[in-house]
Write a protein that holds these residues in place. Structure first.
Motif, PDB file in Angstrom:
ATOM      1  N   ALA A 214       0.696  -1.215  -0.123  1.00  0.00           N
ATOM      2  CA  ALA A 214      -0.043  -0.025  -0.204  1.00  0.00           C
ATOM      3  C   ALA A 214       0.969   1.085  -0.067  1.00  0.00           C
ATOM      4  N   ALA A 215       1.934   1.097   0.906  1.00  0.00           N
ATOM      5  CA  ALA A 215       2.814   2.311   0.870  1.00  0.00           C
ATOM      6  C   ALA A 215       3.486   2.533  -0.492  1.00  0.00           C
ATOM      7  N   GLU A 216       4.033   1.521  -1.027  1.00  0.00           N
ATOM      8  CA  GLU A 216       4.532   1.691  -2.560  1.00  0.00           C
ATOM      9  C   GLU A 216       3.683   2.018  -3.635  1.00  0.00           C
ATOM     10  N   GLU A 217       2.591   1.795  -3.322  1.00  0.00           N
ATOM     11  CA  GLU A 217       1.352   2.169  -4.323  1.00  0.00           C
ATOM     12  C   GLU A 217       0.749   3.498  -4.171  1.00  0.00           C
ATOM     13  N   GLY A 218       1.150   4.190  -2.858  1.00  0.00           N
ATOM     14  CA  GLY A 218       0.504   5.217  -2.644  1.00  0.00           C
ATOM     15  C   GLY A 218      -1.005   5.276  -2.363  1.00  0.00           C
ATOM     16  N   VAL A 219      -1.393   4.221  -1.679  1.00  0.00           N
ATOM     17  CA  VAL A 219      -2.937   3.988  -1.398  1.00  0.00           C
ATOM     18  C   VAL A 219      -2.946   4.240   0.062  1.00  0.00           C
ATOM     19  N   ASP A 220      -3.668   5.390   0.317  1.00  0.00           N
ATOM     20  CA  ASP A 220      -3.751   5.747   1.735  1.00  0.00           C
ATOM     21  C   ASP A 220      -5.045   6.727   2.146  1.00  0.00           C
ATOM     22  N   ARG A 221      -5.881   6.411   1.110  1.00  0.00           N
ATOM     23  CA  ARG A 221      -7.237   7.072   1.562  1.00  0.00           C
ATOM     24  C   ARG A 221      -8.395   6.422   0.467  1.00  0.00           C
ATOM     25  N   THR A 222      -9.507   6.574   0.953  1.00  0.00           N
ATOM     26  CA  THR A 222     -10.698   6.267  -0.135  1.00  0.00           C
ATOM     27  C   THR A 222     -10.782   4.523  -0.386  1.00  0.00           C
ATOM     28  N   ALA A 223     -10.230   3.868   0.429  1.00  0.00           N
ATOM     29  CA  ALA A 223     -10.086   2.477   0.262  1.00  0.00           C
ATOM     30  C   ALA A 223     -10.686   1.422   1.116  1.00  0.00           C
ATOM     31  N   MET A 224     -11.079   0.331   0.781  1.00  0.00           N
ATOM     32  CA  MET A 224     -11.753  -0.610   1.718  1.00  0.00           C
ATOM     33  C   MET A 224     -10.698  -1.781   1.889  1.00  0.00           C
ATOM     34  N   ILE A 225     -10.444  -2.172   3.092  1.00  0.00           N
ATOM     35  CA  ILE A 225      -9.753  -3.441   3.435  1.00  0.00           C
ATOM     36  C   ILE A 225     -10.586  -4.454   3.715  1.00  0.00           C
ATOM     37  N   VAL A 226     -10.349  -5.766   3.099  1.00  0.00           N
ATOM     38  CA  VAL A 226     -10.833  -7.084   3.213  1.00  0.00           C
ATOM     39  C   VAL A 226      -9.770  -8.125   3.570  1.00  0.00           C
ATOM     40  N   VAL A 227     -10.269  -8.740   4.667  1.00  0.00           N
ATOM     41  CA  VAL A 227      -9.328  -9.753   5.229  1.00  0.00           C
ATOM     42  C   VAL A 227     -10.130 -11.009   5.680  1.00  0.00           C
ATOM     43  N   GLY A 228      -9.389 -12.180   5.097  1.00  0.00           N
ATOM     44  CA  GLY A 228     -10.227 -13.295   5.651  1.00  0.00           C
ATOM     45  C   GLY A 228      -9.865 -14.393   4.628  1.00  0.00           C
ATOM     46  N   HIS A 229     -10.347 -15.780   4.985  1.00  0.00           N
ATOM     47  CA  HIS A 229      -9.896 -16.776   4.220  1.00  0.00           C
ATOM     48  C   HIS A 229     -10.821 -17.036   3.260  1.00  0.00           C
ATOM     49  N   CYS A 230     -11.892 -16.246   2.892  1.00  0.00           N
ATOM     50  CA  CYS A 230     -12.709 -16.318   1.713  1.00  0.00           C
ATOM     51  C   CYS A 230     -11.754 -15.845   0.649  1.00  0.00           C
ATOM     52  N   LEU A 231     -10.635 -15.076   0.528  1.00  0.00           N
ATOM     53  CA  LEU A 231      -9.854 -14.694  -0.226  1.00  0.00           C
ATOM     54  C   LEU A 231      -8.946 -15.862  -0.719  1.00  0.00           C
ATOM     55  N   ASP A 232      -8.951 -16.881  -0.086  1.00  0.00           N
ATOM     56  CA  ASP A 232      -7.865 -17.923  -0.644  1.00  0.00           C
ATOM     57  C   ASP A 232      -8.552 -19.078  -1.544  1.00  0.00           C
ATOM     58  N   LYS A 233      -9.804 -18.774  -1.845  1.00  0.00           N
ATOM     59  CA  LYS A 233     -10.434 -19.651  -2.857  1.00  0.00           C
ATOM     60  C   LYS A 233     -10.328 -21.195  -2.564  1.00  0.00           C
ATOM     61  N   GLU A 234     -10.287 -21.647  -1.458  1.00  0.00           N
ATOM     62  CA  GLU A 234     -10.646 -22.844  -0.930  1.00  0.00           C
ATOM     63  C   GLU A 234     -11.740 -23.148  -0.028  1.00  0.00           C
ATOM     64  N   TYR A 235     -12.748 -23.895  -0.613  1.00  0.00           N
ATOM     65  CA  TYR A 235     -13.972 -23.959  -0.020  1.00  0.00           C
ATOM     66  C   TYR A 235     -14.853 -25.206  -0.368  1.00  0.00           C
ATOM     67  N   GLU A 236     -15.751 -25.248   0.400  1.00  0.00           N
ATOM     68  CA  GLU A 236     -16.636 -26.580   0.188  1.00  0.00           C
ATOM     69  C   GLU A 236     -17.753 -25.842  -0.990  1.00  0.00           C
ATOM     70  N   LEU A 237     -18.183 -26.726  -1.819  1.00  0.00           N
ATOM     71  CA  LEU A 237     -19.142 -26.416  -2.694  1.00  0.00           C
ATOM     72  C   LEU A 237     -20.474 -26.136  -2.034  1.00  0.00           C
ATOM     73  N   SER A 238     -21.519 -25.053  -2.143  1.00  0.00           N
ATOM     74  CA  SER A 238     -22.509 -24.838  -1.778  1.00  0.00           C
ATOM     75  C   SER A 238     -23.642 -26.170  -1.741  1.00  0.00           C
ATOM     76  N   ARG A 239     -24.555 -26.309  -0.534  1.00  0.00           N
ATOM     77  CA  ARG A 239     -25.342 -27.554  -0.505  1.00  0.00           C
ATOM     78  C   ARG A 239     -26.572 -27.180  -1.572  1.00  0.00           C
ATOM     79  N   LEU A 240     -26.610 -25.709  -1.800  1.00  0.00           N
ATOM     80  CA  LEU A 240     -28.015 -25.380  -2.509  1.00  0.00           C
ATOM     81  C   LEU A 240     -28.038 -26.087  -3.542  1.00  0.00           C
ATOM     82  N   TYR A 241     -27.105 -26.095  -4.521  1.00  0.00           N
ATOM     83  CA  TYR A 241     -27.135 -26.516  -5.748  1.00  0.00           C
ATOM     84  C   TYR A 241     -26.659 -28.106  -5.878  1.00  0.00           C
TER      85      TYR A 241
END
Length: 254
Positions: A214-241
């Motif tokens: 973020a410092a290298e890219e100069g991103v220091d305002r008007t930004a959203m931070i998202v954290v969590g293992h949903c970003l890992d792309k490893e998950y069980e398929l939904s039971r819905l389908y």
């Protein structure tokens, strides 16, 4: 006859992401008070000729009320245009309570929040089976304090998907709090600046390297931070389908 003030969520930035209702009200407004520090000025292109437009970025609460209340009492159509959805960090409660105090009616029109536009930019579902079924919307403590039980370290202990507003300028402090709360340094994290705007930018990394990126890219305002293992792309398929999962609209297949 007095009119009703409309608090309208303008959406995250893209002028097309305002709701149909919000756009209709904006087009009909005689008086528009908009949050100029965040609302895309392109939205003001929907205003009709002759509409009075006020930028609340340079106004106090009382000055905002002094514009809206008399206009509504005079029967003029008033729109208070807030960024995203006004219920999240919109500072509208104090405005509504003040209007209650002087007997001026108002309604609230919801909008698309930036944390949802961020998910769209990331092409990411926040609630993945067997990973996280909870989304925490919060912010880092700064000039505005947060309750003790809502400190980032405390919220991080849930290991849910977290969408952190208004905090990218303190991203190293955010990282330190998240790790202190239990997230591993290798936990994936994303920073999306100005989601849905033409100059949108996306940074991806891990807790242990995102502050430097973020410092290298100069991103220091008007930004959203998202954290969590949903970003890992490893998950069980939904039971819905799943074919063997029946429900009221579909019988299970053997």
């Amino acid at each position: 006859m007095a009119s009703v003030i409309q608090f309208v969520g303008a959406g995250p930035g893209d002028p097309e992401l305002i709701t149909v209702k919000g756009k209709r009200l904006l087009e009909a407004a005689d008086v528009i008070v908009y949050a100029g520090s965040l609302v895309n000025p392109a939205l003001l292109g929907y205003a009709k000729e002759g509409a009075e437009i006020f930028n609340s970025a340079s106004m106090t609460l009382q000055e905002v009320l002094d514009v809206m209340a008399p206009a509504a009492q005079a029967g003029r159509e008033v729109v208070r245009l807030h960024t995203g959805d006004p219920s999240i960090y919109g500072a509208i409660q104090e405005q509504m309570d003040a209007l209650d105090g002087v007997g001026v009616s108002y309604e609230v029109v919801p909008g698309v929040s930036s944390f949802l536009a961020t998910a769209a930019a990331l092409k990411q579902e926040y609630t993945l089976p067997d990973v996280s079924q909870t989304v925490i919307v919060t912010r880092m403590e700064g000039r505005t304090p947060v309750p003790q039980k809502e400190k980032l370290a405390s919220l991080a202990s849930h290991q849910a998907t977290m969408c952190i507003f208004l905090s990218v300028h303190m991203i190293q402090d955010v990282v330190d709090e998240l790790i202190a709360g239990g997230y591993a340094p290798e936990t994936p994290i994303a920073v999306v600046q100005r989601a849905s705007w033409p100059d949108q930018r996306i940074l991806r990394g891990r807790l242990n390297d995102i502050a430097a990126k973020a410092a290298e890219e100069g991103v220091d305002r008007t930004a959203m931070i998202v954290v969590g293992h949903c970003l890992d792309k490893e998950y069980e398929l939904s039971r819905l389908y799943a074919p063997e999962f029946g429900h009221m609209f579909r019988e299970a297949k053997k």
